[in-house]
Design an enzyme around this catalytic site. Structure first.
Site, short mmCIF file in Angstrom:
data_model
loop_
_atom_site.label_atom_id
_atom_site.label_comp_id
_atom_site.label_asym_id
_atom_site.label_seq_id
_atom_site.Cartn_x
_atom_site.Cartn_y
_atom_site.Cartn_z
N SER A 97 0.80 -1.23 0.00
CA SER A 97 0.00 0.00 0.00
C SER A 97 0.83 1.28 0.00
CB SER A 97 -0.94 0.02 1.21
OG SER A 97 -0.19 -0.09 2.41
N GLY A 120 -1.97 -4.06 1.53
CA GLY A 120 -2.11 -5.18 2.44
C GLY A 120 -1.29 -6.40 2.09
N ASN A 124 4.40 -5.46 5.45
CA ASN A 124 3.43 -6.46 5.89
C ASN A 124 4.03 -7.85 6.13
OD1 ASN A 124 1.22 -4.60 5.65
ND2 ASN A 124 1.36 -4.86 3.43
N ASP A 137 -2.03 7.55 9.45
CA ASP A 137 -1.33 6.76 10.46
C ASP A 137 0.17 6.96 10.26
OD1 ASP A 137 -0.58 5.13 8.25
OD2 ASP A 137 -2.39 3.93 8.49
N HIS A 157 1.24 5.24 6.23
CA HIS A 157 0.76 5.67 4.92
C HIS A 157 0.84 7.18 4.75
CE1 HIS A 157 -1.23 1.78 5.70
NE2 HIS A 157 -0.92 1.56 4.42
#
Length: 492
Positions: free
Chosen positions: A279, A314, A346, A465, A468
């Site tokens: 992402s 993700g 991730n 956050d 990102h």
């Protein structure tokens, strides 16, 4: 047998002689003009092309040859003063064709130190004597029509067939219409064609009509680039050429017998750059989580490059592989494509529960059998194993691979951005070194930029956050990637 040698020699000589005659009798279509006929070297530099580069694709080149002798920056006057017309004239033979288009540069100054390429307006016999500041020569300057007529007459004397075109329109719009040049160079070109009884193609008006059918929004950025209202893209050049061919078909000119009924037009291909990652690179459809791959085309020459963002939010190296996302990319790869690979955010997730996206740490050959939620089993490998797989398989397809470490998070310790140098950045670098491909330590380079900006400014880059970025943060990361690629000496 020896008695047959003279006969065989004669036969071969006869065949060669007739083959040479056949080759020499094949007519040639010569194009003469400015940069809208041939831009630069005719290689699409800057994404710009002239219609002379594509006219041959509409013609049966088994029966007719095409030579594009146009030169950017020339006017009807300087094309001749530079000896460019003489070079064409010396090659002309009976039955050849000469497509003529000038006018874009004839409106310039008649005498200056920069280009000195202007002509007297109109088609009359007025002259102006000058001591050319640029060439240091004494010169008699004539009208635009005089220079066009000179080309036409000299071509006809060689038995060639001239065709005059009005200059293509510029990508200027007024109230949804494209302005014509039918009171200036378009008119004067037509007047000379009528005077000399040769074919005239009103390229200016006919192409403008086609542009108006498409609309300004569809034309700008596709047939012309926003940065340039005069020179066409490849699609724009094809549009110009198609208008000329359409008019030739409707004319009485003998060139129409060489026009293909169903031409297969091949546009120059762009370099493809595939982005593979999570992402932080992907197009997430979330204004507060913009991957740098979204803004990356802003820092590329998109006249030559097509950026294909296959990153997916993700995903880890494991899930990108397990879900078939890598297979999809691999099947599209062609020799010379670029692949930018970035993972790590991730991969630290759980290996055997929750989202089932964690990969084993390191770059070894360890494996772990995992039972998934649907009852199926999966063999999970290390982060480095997946990275090596992607790199190796991309190379096998002839692609050029650039590995990047993950983007830094907005996490600070003692005014320093937290790095991942001992884990995913390290393993990414090792995978790149093992497979002999390019590596960019994006984590470190961006972290240094963050530290130079300070916590407060960087905080604005992360509206959602700590992982990102928003649009501005994505721009900074994309620009950093583009700068880093340039430093590698890689030409995208």
């Amino acid at each position: 047998m020896n008695s047959l040698k003279p006969l065989l020699t004669f036969c071969w000589a006869f065949l060669f002689f007739n083959f040479s005659i056949a080759q020499n009798s094949k007519p040639t279509v010569f194009t003469v003009g400015d940069s809208t006929v041939k831009n630069g070297k005719g290689d699409g530099s800057g994404g710009l092309w002239g219609w002379g580069d594509f006219i041959g694709q509409f013609l049966d080149t088994t029966k007719v040859s095409v030579e594009n002798h146009a030169l950017g920056g020339t006017s009807s006057r300087t094309f001749q003063d530079k000896g460019l017309w003489t070079a064409v004239l010396n090659k002309l033979k009976k039955g050849d064709y000469v497509l003529i288009q000038f006018g874009h540069n004839d409106d310039g100054p008649i005498n200056d130190s920069l280009r000195a390429r202007g002509t007297i307006k109109g088609i009359g016999n007025e002259t102006q004597e000058i001591d050319n500041i640029l060439t240091k020569k004494h010169e008699i300057v004539h009208s635009y029509g005089w220079y066009i007529e000179k080309i036409v007459r000299e071509a006809k004397l060689k038995g060639a067939i001239p065709i005059i075109c009005s200059p293509i329109p510029r990508n200027d719009w007024k109230n949804g219409k494209v302005p014509r040049n039918d009171t200036s160079y378009g008119l004067w070109a037509k007047q000379i064609a009528n005077k000399e009884k040769v074919t005239f193609i009103d390229l200016n008006n006919k192409m403008a009509l086609e542009m108006e059918k498409l609309g300004e929004t569809n034309v700008t950025g596709t047939y012309f680039y926003k940065k340039d209202h005069t020179h066409t893209s490849a699609k724009g050049a094809v549009l110009s050429a198609s208008v000329i061919i359409s008019e030739v078909r409707e004319s009485k000119n003998s060139l129409k017998k060489y026009v293909l009924k169903d031409p297969k037009i091949v546009l120059p291909s762009k370099k493809k750059v595939f982005l593979v990652g999570d992402s932080t690179m992907a197009n997430n459809k979330d204004e507060n989580a913009v991957g740098w791959g979204v803004t990356f085309p802003m820092f590329c020459d998109t006249t030559k490059i097509e950026v294909i963002n296959k990153a997916r939010g993700g995903r880890s190296t494991r899930t990108f592989d397990h879900e078939g996302l890598w297979e999809e990319v691999k099947n599209q790869l062609q020799p010379g494509n670029f692949v930018l690979i970035q993972f790590g955010h991730n991969d630290a997730g759980a290996v055997d529960k929750e989202k089932f996206r964690g990969s084993l740490k390191g770059n070894g050959d360890e494996i772990q059998e995992v039972k998934l939620s649907d009852g199926s089993k999966e063999t999970v490998h290390t982060f480095g194993w997946y990275m090596n797989k992607f790199i190796r398989e991309a190379k096998e397809k002839g692609a050029i691979v650039i590995v990047l470490s993950q983007t830094p998070r907005n996490e600070w310790t003692n005014d320093k951005v937290e790095r991942r140098t001992d884990t995913y950045g390290k393993w990414s670098k090792e995978a790149a070194e093992k497979e002999g491909v390019f590596y960019i330590d994006l984590n470190e380079i961006v972290a240094l930029k963050y530290e130079a900006l300070g916590k407060e400014k960087v905080k604005a880059f992360f509206p959602k956050d700590h992982t990102h970025t928003g649009f501005e943060g994505a721009k900074l990361n994309a620009q950093t990637v583009a700068e880093s690629i340039k430093k590698l000496g890689v030409q995208l």
